[in-house]
Design an enzyme around this catalytic site. Structure first.
Site, mmCIF file in Angstrom:
data_model
loop_
_atom_site.group_PDB
_atom_site.id
_atom_site.type_symbol
_atom_site.label_atom_id
_atom_site.label_comp_id
_atom_site.label_asym_id
_atom_site.label_seq_id
_atom_site.Cartn_x
_atom_site.Cartn_y
_atom_site.Cartn_z
ATOM 1 N N ASP A 12 0.855 -1.189 0.000
ATOM 2 C CA ASP A 12 0.000 0.000 0.000
ATOM 3 C C ASP A 12 0.891 1.239 0.000
ATOM 4 O O ASP A 12 1.866 1.300 0.748
ATOM 5 C CB ASP A 12 -0.870 -0.051 1.269
ATOM 6 C CG ASP A 12 -1.691 1.209 1.496
ATOM 7 O OD1 ASP A 12 -1.943 1.941 0.520
ATOM 8 O OD2 ASP A 12 -2.089 1.434 2.661
ATOM 9 N N ASP A 20 -1.723 -1.293 -3.775
ATOM 10 C CA ASP A 20 -2.111 -0.563 -4.992
ATOM 11 C C ASP A 20 -1.047 -0.727 -6.082
ATOM 12 O O ASP A 20 0.017 -1.313 -5.841
ATOM 13 C CB ASP A 20 -2.377 0.912 -4.671
ATOM 14 C CG ASP A 20 -1.302 1.494 -3.763
ATOM 15 O OD1 ASP A 20 -0.109 1.345 -4.105
ATOM 16 O OD2 ASP A 20 -1.656 2.077 -2.707
ATOM 17 N N ASP A 190 -9.193 -16.035 -16.480
ATOM 18 C CA ASP A 190 -9.970 -16.613 -15.389
ATOM 19 C C ASP A 190 -10.990 -17.629 -15.926
ATOM 20 O O ASP A 190 -11.690 -17.350 -16.913
ATOM 21 C CB ASP A 190 -10.700 -15.445 -14.694
ATOM 22 C CG ASP A 190 -11.308 -15.824 -13.375
ATOM 23 O OD1 ASP A 190 -10.542 -16.118 -12.440
ATOM 24 O OD2 ASP A 190 -12.545 -15.819 -13.274
ATOM 25 N N GLU A 245 -6.999 -20.554 -16.901
ATOM 26 C CA GLU A 245 -7.436 -21.350 -15.759
ATOM 27 C C GLU A 245 -8.542 -22.273 -16.256
ATOM 28 O O GLU A 245 -9.633 -21.826 -16.594
ATOM 29 C CB GLU A 245 -7.962 -20.446 -14.641
ATOM 30 C CG GLU A 245 -8.353 -21.238 -13.413
ATOM 31 C CD GLU A 245 -9.143 -20.424 -12.382
ATOM 32 O OE1 GLU A 245 -9.199 -20.840 -11.223
ATOM 33 O OE2 GLU A 245 -9.723 -19.384 -12.740
HETATM 34 C C1 GLC Z 1 -11.128 -17.916 -10.398
HETATM 35 C C2 GLC Z 1 -10.334 -17.003 -9.512
HETATM 36 C C3 GLC Z 1 -11.062 -16.845 -8.198
HETATM 37 C C4 GLC Z 1 -12.410 -16.251 -8.479
HETATM 38 C C5 GLC Z 1 -13.184 -17.057 -9.517
HETATM 39 C C6 GLC Z 1 -14.347 -16.285 -10.041
HETATM 40 O O1 GLC Z 1 -11.197 -19.212 -9.910
HETATM 41 O O2 GLC Z 1 -9.032 -17.499 -9.354
HETATM 42 O O3 GLC Z 1 -10.356 -16.050 -7.298
HETATM 43 O O4 GLC Z 1 -13.150 -16.198 -7.285
HETATM 44 O O5 GLC Z 1 -12.397 -17.387 -10.625
HETATM 45 O O6 GLC Z 1 -13.909 -15.258 -10.890
#
Ligand code: GLC
Length: 499
Positions: A12, A20, A190, A245
């Site tokens: 921060d 930040d 994500d 992911e």
């Molecule tokens: C992914 C992210 C997680 C988030 C989820 C929803 O798994 O790593 O932190 O809560 O997606 O966006």
């Protein structure tokens, strides 16, 4: 190596107790010193913070808690000056319910963006299908205003975008362009496996019961959408990268998201997050990854992130195990991901019930990074948004940098060794026979080879390796010569010895 920054907890600079972008820029010299190649910064876009930034209300602006667009530009430029690439965290599956797109969508059944999200009539039993959301409860919320349900695979504040609508595809591509034009090097994407959906949204089989949708959703439509994203990213000059992911349990299913080299460059491999500290389990995981990803899909390795307990906590808290795990993570075949503070050997913070803020119970691993040994640990306030991790008076950057025996220096040394060894960077991996408590493998290219031995047991053990070998690194700072034995919990990298 890609270093994950969770910006709320990095540093921060304003005194509001929340990290930040200027805090990241201020520590680029530290990241360069450590040997970081690239940073992935968790979302810092405008957000009501129901899921701490993973609920975005404007993809093309910085949330005021993190700074301004000018701060983002300074961070990107500063990182590039330091030789560090920058990946942003792009959240394509859902927006915030406060995003103007959703505000319009929910305003009326005839709204111009109604179809940008999934609105359906309920069935007699209630929700339009039987899907469950990741944080519990049904994946549907009924909206009184228009008398229909909307889909959200996470919180009700995170409605799912309808990627079957080409306007959505176009709008989200514009977001990518906005940031690529600002010179980012790519994206961590994500839950990318969720974006393609059968518009019929069929029930999941009853035998899957109340398993939430995120871990099983695997629709063929997603691949075409990822190929378009890849083409867009590839159309930019320089090397840009997309890491997805894909939260599926089966590595062979994850493999399909690499496509024919035309989808993701890399997908996360989360097996290590659930792998006990036992040699047999690790041999199995390495075997599965090698077999299921094959030659053409480059693996990734991760021990900790913002969604799971830190591995030091998960694996029992010992210094020796944390050090050996560092050797393992940084010598496997593939790209390692480090979560901020892992290099300090941090454990999860203990967060009292009244300080818990995350709907997914993930506060502990998100504790702020201690930079100094002082009571404020280098932050402008003693009391940041989450409590400090344990032993912050000793486990902080200042103390550890001053102590050559600290785990921080082990990480730095491992990263340096990795950079200069072709075998460690891109060589093959071959598991070697070894005593039961020992994980042993060779990394090799035509001209270079290394042997890695990790003693996951609690007693000293002798290991025979053919030939003459020297120690390049040991996780035990007292060891500098290979004598054919590993101490309890020790891990070493060996290189061929002088003849
Ligand atoms: C992914 C992210 C997680 C988030 C989820 C929803 O798994 O790593 O932190 O809560 O997606 O966006």
């Amino acid at each position: 190596m890609i270093y994950q920054i969770y910006p709320r907890s990095f540093l921060d600079t304003t005194g509001d107790g929340v990290g930040d972008l200027a805090g990241i820029t201020a520590r680029l010299d530290y990241l360069r010193w450590l040997g970081v190649d690239a940073i992935w910064v968790s979302p810092f876009f405008r957000s009501p913070m129901a899921d701490f930034g993973y609920d975005i209300s404007d993809y093309c602006d910085v949330d005021p808690v993190f700074g301004t667009l000018a701060d983002a530009d300074r961070l990107i430029a500063g990182a590039h000056d330091a030789g560090i690439r920058v990946l942003l965290d792009w959240v394509p599956n859902h927006t915030s319910d406060q995003h103007p797109w959703f505000v319009d969508s929910r305003s009326s059944r005839r709204a111009s963006k109604r179809d940008w999200y999934y609105w359906r009539d309920g069935r007699r039993s209630g929700t339009p299908n039987n899907w469950r959301a990741a944080f519990g409860g049904p994946a549907w919320t009924f909206d009184d205003a228009t008398g229909q349900w909307y889909l959200h695979l996470f919180l009700p504040q995170q409605p799912d975008l309808n990627w079957g609508n080409r306007e959505v595809v176009h709008a989200m591509h514009e977001v990518l362009r906005f940031w690529l034009d600002r010179d980012v090097d790519g994206f961590r994407i994500d839950v990318v496996h969720l974006i393609g959906k059968d518009p019929a949204l069929p029930d999941q089989p009853a035998e899957l019961g109340s398993v939430d949708r995120v871990g099983i959703h695997d629709d063929p439509r997603t691949h075409g959408l990822i190929r378009e994203i890849r083409r867009l990213v590839d159309s930019y000059p320089g090397e840009r990268v997309i890491v997805g992911e894909v939260n599926l349990h089966d590595t062979s299913a994850i493999r399909t998201y690499y496509g024919a080299g035309d989808e993701l460059h890399m997908a996360f491999n989360f097996l290590p997050l659930a792998t006990p500290w036992a040699a047999g389990d690790w041999r199995q995981v390495i075997g599965v990854v090698e077999r299921d990803l094959g030659r053409d899909a480059w693996p990734t390795w991760v021990l900790s992130n913002h969604d799971s307990r830190r591995h030091r906590t998960r694996l029992g808290g010992s210094e020796a195990v944390s050090r050996a795990a560092a050797v393992l993570l940084l010598t496997l075949r593939g790209t390692p991901f480090l979560f901020q503070g892992e290099e300090l050997g941090l454990e999860d913070a203990v967060v009292s019930p009244e300080r818990r803020v995350d709907p997914g119970g993930r506060d502990g691993c998100r504790a702020p990074i201690p930079w100094t040994a002082t009571p404020t640990h280098g932050w402008p306030t003693v009391d940041p948004w989450l409590p400090w991790p344990p032993h912050a008076e000793a486990r902080n950057v200042q103390r550890e940098r001053a102590d050559p025996g600290a785990i921080l220096h082990l990480y730095r040394r491992l990263l340096a060794v990795r950079r200069t060894s072709p075998a460690l960077r891109h060589g093959d991996i071959t598991l070697l026979d070894a005593p039961a408590a020992v994980l042993a493998f060779r990394r090799s290219t035509h001209e270079d080879q290394r042997v890695v031995l990790v003693n996951l047991g609690e007693t000293e053990v002798e290991v025979h390796v053919d030939g003459r070998w020297d120690i390049v690194v040991s996780s035990d700072s007292a060891v500098d010569r290979w004598d054919g034995a590993l101490r309890a919990g020790e891990a070493v990298i060996l290189q061929p010895g002088a003849a």
